[in-house]
Design an enzyme around this catalytic site. Structure first.
Site, PDB file in Angstrom:
ATOM      1  N   HIS A 111      -0.343   3.326   3.786  1.00 51.10           N
ATOM      2  CA  HIS A 111       0.722   2.658   3.054  1.00 51.10           C
ATOM      3  C   HIS A 111       0.927   3.348   1.706  1.00 51.10           C
ATOM      4  CE1 HIS A 111       0.625  -1.369   5.445  1.00 51.10           C
ATOM      5  NE2 HIS A 111       1.521  -0.541   5.914  1.00 51.10           N
ATOM      6  N   HIS A 129      -5.883   3.778   4.670  1.00 51.44           N
ATOM      7  CA  HIS A 129      -4.705   3.778   5.530  1.00 51.44           C
ATOM      8  C   HIS A 129      -3.563   4.405   4.745  1.00 51.44           C
ATOM      9  CE1 HIS A 129      -4.241   0.097   3.192  1.00 51.44           C
ATOM     10  NE2 HIS A 129      -3.025  -0.101   3.659  1.00 51.44           N
ATOM     11  N   ASP A 148       1.166   2.555  -1.280  1.00 45.48           N
ATOM     12  CA  ASP A 148       0.405   2.213  -2.480  1.00 45.48           C
ATOM     13  C   ASP A 148      -1.034   2.708  -2.388  1.00 45.48           C
ATOM     14  OD1 ASP A 148       0.175   0.222  -0.422  1.00 45.48           O
ATOM     15  OD2 ASP A 148      -0.846  -1.088  -1.837  1.00 45.48           O
ATOM     16  N   HIS A 149      -1.373   3.440  -1.309  1.00 47.17           N
ATOM     17  CA  HIS A 149      -2.754   3.891  -1.101  1.00 47.17           C
ATOM     18  C   HIS A 149      -2.922   5.402  -1.057  1.00 47.17           C
ATOM     19  CE1 HIS A 149      -4.786  -0.002  -0.102  1.00 47.17           C
ATOM     20  NE2 HIS A 149      -3.520  -0.350  -0.002  1.00 47.17           N
TER      21      HIS A 149
END
Length: 281
Positions: free
Chosen positions: A72, A70, A74-75
């Site tokens: 976000h 996904h 932090d990804h």
């Protein structure tokens, strides 16, 4: 301290990004799948040292695909940096742009994510000795995917199932009804182990998912019990339901409470009057 890969099984290595926080636990876990030709799952935040660690860990190998569960921040942001360094395609979840008239709810999203290929549920990407199949699991975000490694029956569960905490479901994009249906999707599978993006591997996945579903139903029951006493707003419910947690997490807890309330409203169990919520007549 150098960021070094940890081998979890013959086809799977893990790198921990240096971004610990109350929301990411020890940091985002990036997974390397395969040997010689490698898939990188959740390359992580825009941190040069983490991208350098991925490149060092795959030296002498070819990165064949960069997958994101996904978008976000932090990804997925490191995906474009890694792509610039390797030429590998970015595949996996769809991009996500939120439009709403209220306070911006997409501050945690990566607005610059541009996949070369979006995987629909059941579609796959493969390399020598490995196949990763997309498993649609909306709820935490509407574009969330897990990835199933067919050869070893491992599931990379992103933030849908984490190894340290329950997932935040934050409206307007996060949807509790979708999240519960996605838990049912996982209960219908026979994965051997989950590798989450935060926390330890989940070695008894069916039991773990059932426990999460039970926890969510208990939270729903708590909300209904509180509203049977009196109409109230989300902050009051958070204070009653989440005693003892880090105050920095109260906002995230409030988002999940709101997600439950929206689901209950759709089922005609509660109604709202401004900031307050009450049991439906």
């Amino acid at each position: 301290m150098p960021i070094l890969p940890v081998t979890l099984e013959p086809l799977v290595r893990r790198l921990l990004a240096p971004n610990p926080s109350p929301f990411t636990y020890t940091g985002t876990e990036t997974y390397l799948v395969g040997r010689s030709e490698v898939a990188v799952i959740d390359p992580g935040p825009d941190l040069a040292e983490h991208v350098d660690a991925i490149l060092a860990a795959t030296q002498g190998e070819r990165i064949a695909a960069i997958l994101c569960t996904h978008t976000h921040r932090d990804h997925s942001p490191a995906a474009r940096i890694l792509q610039a360094a390797t030429g590998a395609p970015i595949v996996g979840c769809a991009g996500l742009t939120l439009e709403d008239d209220g306070p911006r709810a997409d501050a945690a999203f990566d607005p610059d994510y541009r996949p070369d290929r979006v995987l629909a549920d059941g579609e796959s990407v493969s390399g020598p000795g490995w196949t990763l199949e997309a498993v649609a699991t909306p709820g935490h975000t509407s574009n969330h995917l897990c990835f199933a490694l067919r050869e070893s029956k491992a599931l990379f569960s992103g933030d849908h199932i984490m190894g340290w905490s329950t997932t935040v479901v934050s409206p307007p994009d996060g949807d509790m009804a979708d999240y519960m249906r996605s838990l049912d999707t996982l209960l219908g599978r026979d994965d051997r182990i989950y590798y989450p993006a935060h926390g330890d591997p989940v070695t008894e996945p069916q039991r773990f998912v059932r426990a999460i579903a039970t926890h969510r139903r208990q939270r729903e029951r708590q909300i209904l019990d509180l509203l049977e006493q009196e109409a109230q707003a989300v902050p009051a419910m958070v204070a009653a339901m989440y005693r003892g947690i880090d105050p920095r997490l109260h906002g995230a807890a409030g988002r999940s409470v709101l997600a439950h309330l929206i689901d209950l409203e759709a089922r005609d169990r509660v109604w709202r009057d401004g900031e307050n919520w009450a049991i439906a007549a």
